[in-house]
Write a protein that holds these residues in place. Structure first.
Motif, mmCIF file in Angstrom:
data_model
loop_
_atom_site.group_PDB
_atom_site.id
_atom_site.type_symbol
_atom_site.label_atom_id
_atom_site.label_comp_id
_atom_site.label_asym_id
_atom_site.label_seq_id
_atom_site.Cartn_x
_atom_site.Cartn_y
_atom_site.Cartn_z
ATOM 1 N N ASP A 1 0.833 -1.203 0.000
ATOM 2 C CA ASP A 1 0.000 0.000 0.000
ATOM 3 C C ASP A 1 0.872 1.259 0.000
ATOM 4 O O ASP A 1 0.600 2.228 -0.721
ATOM 5 N N THR A 2 1.955 1.229 0.788
ATOM 6 C CA THR A 2 2.860 2.376 0.845
ATOM 7 C C THR A 2 3.529 2.618 -0.502
ATOM 8 O O THR A 2 3.652 3.760 -0.959
ATOM 9 N N VAL A 3 3.962 1.538 -1.151
ATOM 10 C CA VAL A 3 4.633 1.673 -2.450
ATOM 11 C C VAL A 3 3.659 2.178 -3.508
ATOM 12 O O VAL A 3 3.990 3.053 -4.319
ATOM 13 N N LEU A 4 2.450 1.638 -3.503
ATOM 14 C CA LEU A 4 1.464 2.043 -4.511
ATOM 15 C C LEU A 4 1.062 3.507 -4.349
ATOM 16 O O LEU A 4 0.936 4.241 -5.334
ATOM 17 N N ARG A 5 0.854 3.931 -3.125
ATOM 18 C CA ARG A 5 0.402 5.300 -2.883
ATOM 19 C C ARG A 5 1.558 6.306 -2.858
ATOM 20 O O ARG A 5 1.340 7.501 -3.032
ATOM 21 N N GLY A 6 2.769 5.817 -2.602
ATOM 22 C CA GLY A 6 3.897 6.729 -2.499
ATOM 23 C C GLY A 6 3.850 7.609 -1.275
ATOM 24 O O GLY A 6 4.468 8.674 -1.241
ATOM 25 N N ARG A 7 3.107 7.165 -0.246
ATOM 26 C CA ARG A 7 2.951 7.952 0.974
ATOM 27 C C ARG A 7 3.309 7.090 2.180
ATOM 28 O O ARG A 7 3.005 5.892 2.218
ATOM 29 N N PRO B 1 7.867 4.735 1.687
ATOM 30 C CA PRO B 1 8.160 4.476 0.276
ATOM 31 C C PRO B 1 9.594 4.895 -0.046
ATOM 32 O O PRO B 1 10.112 5.871 0.507
ATOM 33 N N LEU B 2 10.234 4.145 -0.923
ATOM 34 C CA LEU B 2 11.582 4.479 -1.385
ATOM 35 C C LEU B 2 11.461 5.068 -2.784
ATOM 36 O O LEU B 2 11.122 4.359 -3.735
ATOM 37 N N PRO C 1 9.543 5.274 -8.117
ATOM 38 C CA PRO C 1 9.443 4.361 -6.974
ATOM 39 C C PRO C 1 10.370 3.159 -7.137
ATOM 40 O O PRO C 1 10.408 2.523 -8.185
ATOM 41 N N LEU C 2 11.134 2.885 -6.091
ATOM 42 C CA LEU C 2 12.062 1.754 -6.107
ATOM 43 C C LEU C 2 11.561 0.590 -5.266
ATOM 44 O O LEU C 2 11.856 -0.565 -5.559
ATOM 45 N N GLY C 3 10.837 0.890 -4.201
ATOM 46 C CA GLY C 3 10.385 -0.157 -3.293
ATOM 47 C C GLY C 3 9.901 0.463 -2.007
ATOM 48 O O GLY C 3 9.413 1.599 -1.986
ATOM 49 N N GLY C 4 10.037 -0.274 -0.907
ATOM 50 C CA GLY C 4 9.563 0.219 0.377
ATOM 51 C C GLY C 4 10.457 -0.243 1.509
ATOM 52 O O GLY C 4 11.166 -1.245 1.405
#
Length: 703
Positions: free
Chosen positions: A235-241, A274-275, A281-284
């Motif tokens: 969820d963090t990776v998808l939202r970027g938040r 998020p990374l 985006p690279l990952g989390g």
């Protein structure tokens, strides 16, 4: 303000100043700020303190017992002792004032911080006789100071976390380095967390590449799965938040898919970050905490800062790994895919690419099938450490293989290869060593172009570095119109090993290259005899040089040993003409072999004959000699000893005078040997003899 008891005649009096009527007086203004004043007469042992001062101490003015020790007795013993020592030290010294903080107990069981500040009046002799000062409630300022100190401590800790993380990430080159820095010793402490999970975005899936500490087992559910917003990292990776959760209940409430794993979670709070690097985006990154229950603004900013540092390092590491994979793939494509088996020997090759990104070099090896059952072997190095060097190496290797396959001698092969490299017009040069080997006879014809010569490991484990003639590096020799590459002939006896290598195996920046060569010779000497095993041994023992920033190419060729049979053992030894210890070593080898074969009674004669035959070769020919010692399988076992050289001139029997210093070799041989003779051997000859228990000598007539 002391615990000294007053005299009975000098009972102190307590005077309490009252605020003036009308305008607010000084005492009243001080009282409104919970500040009182006192005057302490040390000579009269009297203490005057106003009402505001008593209230600071929490005392009732109507019930105050008027003696100096009354105030200090009101304090708890540790504070009382500390205050007494401070005041006594101020009075005994030569100072004019003192200032100190101490705690006063309150009726509700809490403590109030109190501050006393006073000036000491002294007489002409310097003796203190009066103290005048103020006392005030300092709880607010001390509490604020403690808050500031705690805040500063937290900020220092956060700064330390950022500095340590930045330092560790700056040294990480590959993705493995990044994960090792995060999960290795001190990694979690560096981040201030109790667990972590790091994942990389791979197309439409999320790959968890490392987890440590209190990383929940629920993370395994999304290890290589599709991105699923039901899980916090995805969820963090998808939202970027980022997501900051401070309880297991909050985590399960926000992500019900984790409810089956709630009992397994060892953490209380978590930060899902998020990374992102360069808007990509690279990952989390997930950080887990056992005790944390809140994330204030500074702590959230710290987590986001750590995520940014990790993201930048991870982006750099991913790019490095991709570049290195490309470079090493190119290098591997330029090298032979497999090495063919050879008759009469065994070959092992090893190649290790440079460690940094595209910093691969032009090192190469090759094994080439030649006419007349010979084999060509070569190692070389193209100048530079980039993909251009690797590409040139591939072209040069193919050209050299073609010239060698045509059957040209080594000198011609290198001359044509030099001309080919010069015609490429690349401003690059190359070094190499090339040898043609006849494993049937053991003849090795070798030349080099600005490169290291080969090492030879003898049957007894000694390692030699024969002087190999040659010429300038390839390309340069053509530019200087000097394409002469002199050849050197070596004789590889059965069981001996030839080692070719590039400078990456012996050269380390800042170290003596001769020391590197000596280290290599030692490892070749102490390593196993088998070619593959020896190559593995060198890789293992010299592994620090594999990663020294330069390519390494290694080729090991061993001629098959000729052990003979249990009834007829045999050994071979090559003696170089330029080896000053070769003669004594050969004599020792012969004696030791005969002792091992239970024929020690023949050792003296065999050692004497060995010395005479080898001296004749080393003095009167221009090359070395091959010594062969074997036991003939006859009913009465005899020793056959042969010395082969490349000279076509046969020895002549002479009649030396009494004062002659030479010419007795054949006479001695005829006297000691049972039989002896001379045979033609290809380009040279062999002088042989047999030594045994027979008494009759049958001599072969000299030519």
């Amino acid at each position: 303000m002391t615990d000294q008891e007053p005299d009975s005649e000098a009972t102190p009096r307590l005077r309490i100043d009252r605020p003036y009527d009308g305008e607010t007086g000084t005492a009243e203004r001080l009282a409104l700020n919970r500040t009182g004043s006192f005057e302490w007469d040390l000579d009269a042992r009297t203490l005057n303190i106003d009402v505001a001062g008593l209230l600071v101490f929490g005392l009732d003015p109507d019930n105050f017992s008027p003696h100096p020790g009354a105030l200090i007795e009101h304090l708890e013993p540790p504070e009382r002792t500390r205050l007494e020592l401070a005041i006594d030290a101020a009075i005994a010294g030569d100072g004019s004032s003192y200032s100190l903080h101490f705690q006063v107990p309150r009726a509700d069981g809490t403590h109030q911080w109190t501050h006393a500040q006073a000036r000491i009046q002294r007489d002409d002799d310097g003796q203190a006789h009066r103290i005048i000062g103020v006392v005030r409630d300092a709880t607010a300022e001390v509490t604020h100071s403690a808050f500031v100190l705690d805040l500063e401590k937290r900020r220092q800790r956060q700064t330390s976390i950022v500095e340590r993380t930045t330092s560790a990430m700056s040294r990480a080159v590959t993705v493995d380095d990044v994960t090792a820095a995060l999960t290795g010793p001190g990694g979690l402490a560096m981040l201030g967390a109790d667990g972590l999970a790091l994942c990389l975005l791979d197309n439409a899936s999320l790959d968890v590449i490392t987890a440590s500490g209190d990383a929940p087992e629920a993370i395994d559910e999304i290890g290589t799965a599709q991105l699923d917003p039901r899980f916090p990292l995805a969820d963090t990776v998808l939202r970027g938040r980022p997501r900051f959760l401070t309880s297991t209940a909050a985590l399960v409430r926000r992500y019900p898919a984790l409810e089956p794993y709630a009992d397994q979670l060892k953490f209380r709070a978590a930060a899902y970050l998020p990374l992102i690097a360069q808007a990509r985006p690279l990952g989390g990154l997930a950080l887990f905490y056992r005790e944390r229950t809140t994330f204030n603004a500074d702590e959230r900013n710290l987590c986001l800062g750590l995520a940014a540092i990790v993201a930048q390092s991870l982006q750099r590491a991913v790019l490095f790994d991709e570049e290195r994979e490309f470079a090493t793939g190119l290098q591997s494509a330029m090298l032979p895919r497999h090495i063919q088996e050879i008759e009469g020997g065994e070959i092992a090759v090893r190649y290790h690419s440079a460690w940094s990104g595209r910093q691969v070099g032009g090192d190469w090896y090759d094994v080439i099938a030649l006419p007349k059952n010979r084999v060509g072997i070569v190692v070389g190095d193209v100048e530079g450490h980039d993909t251009h060097a690797a590409a040139i190496m591939g072209q040069l290797r193919i050209a050299l293989r073609a010239y060698a396959g045509e059957g040209h001698p080594p000198a011609t092969v290198l001359a044509r290869a030099s001309r080919f490299l010069a015609e490429l017009d690349t401003d690059r040069f190359a070094t190499c060593t090339y040898a043609q080997v006849d494993l049937g006879s053991g003849t090795v014809r070798v030349t080099r172009a600005g490169h290291f010569g080969p090492l030879i490991r003898h049957m007894d484990g000694r390692v030699g570095s024969p002087q190999i003639r040659g010429g300038l590096p390839l390309g340069i020799s053509t530019d200087f119109e000097d394409e002469e590459f002199a050849e050197t002939r070596l004789d590889l006896v059965p069981g001996e090993t030839l080692v070719l290598y590039t400078d990456g195996l012996v050269e380390v920046p800042g170290a003596d290259i001769d020391a590197g060569v000596r280290a290599l010779m030692y490892e070749v000497s102490t390593g196993p005899a088998n070619a593959q095993a020896l190559a593995d041994h060198l890789s293992d023992r010299l592994k620090e040089r594999w990663a020294a920033g330069d390519d390494v190419a290694l080729l090991v060729l061993r001629r098959s040993p000729d052990p003979g049979s249990p009834r007829a053992p045999r050994l071979h030894q090559y003696i170089h003409q330029a080896d000053p210890e070769g003669l004594s070593d050969a004599r020792s080898i012969v004696r030791q072999a005969l002792q091992d074969w239970d024929m020690a009674t023949l050792a003296d004669d065999a050692e004497l004959v060995t010395g005479e035959l080898l001296v004749n070769v080393l003095l009167h020919t221009e090359g070395g000699a091959v010594l062969t010692l074997e036991v003939l399988p006859e009913p009465v076992r005899r020793v056959r000893l042969s010395v082969q050289d490349r000279s076509s001139a046969w020895p002549r029997r002479r009649t030396p005078g009494e004062t002659a210093t030479s010419g007795r070799g054949l006479l001695l041989l005829d006297a000691v040997a049972t039989r002896w003779g001379i045979e033609s051997r290809g380009e040279g000859k062999a002088v042989w003899c047999e030594i045994g228990p027979e008494t009759s000598h049958v001599s072969a007539p000299p030519a």
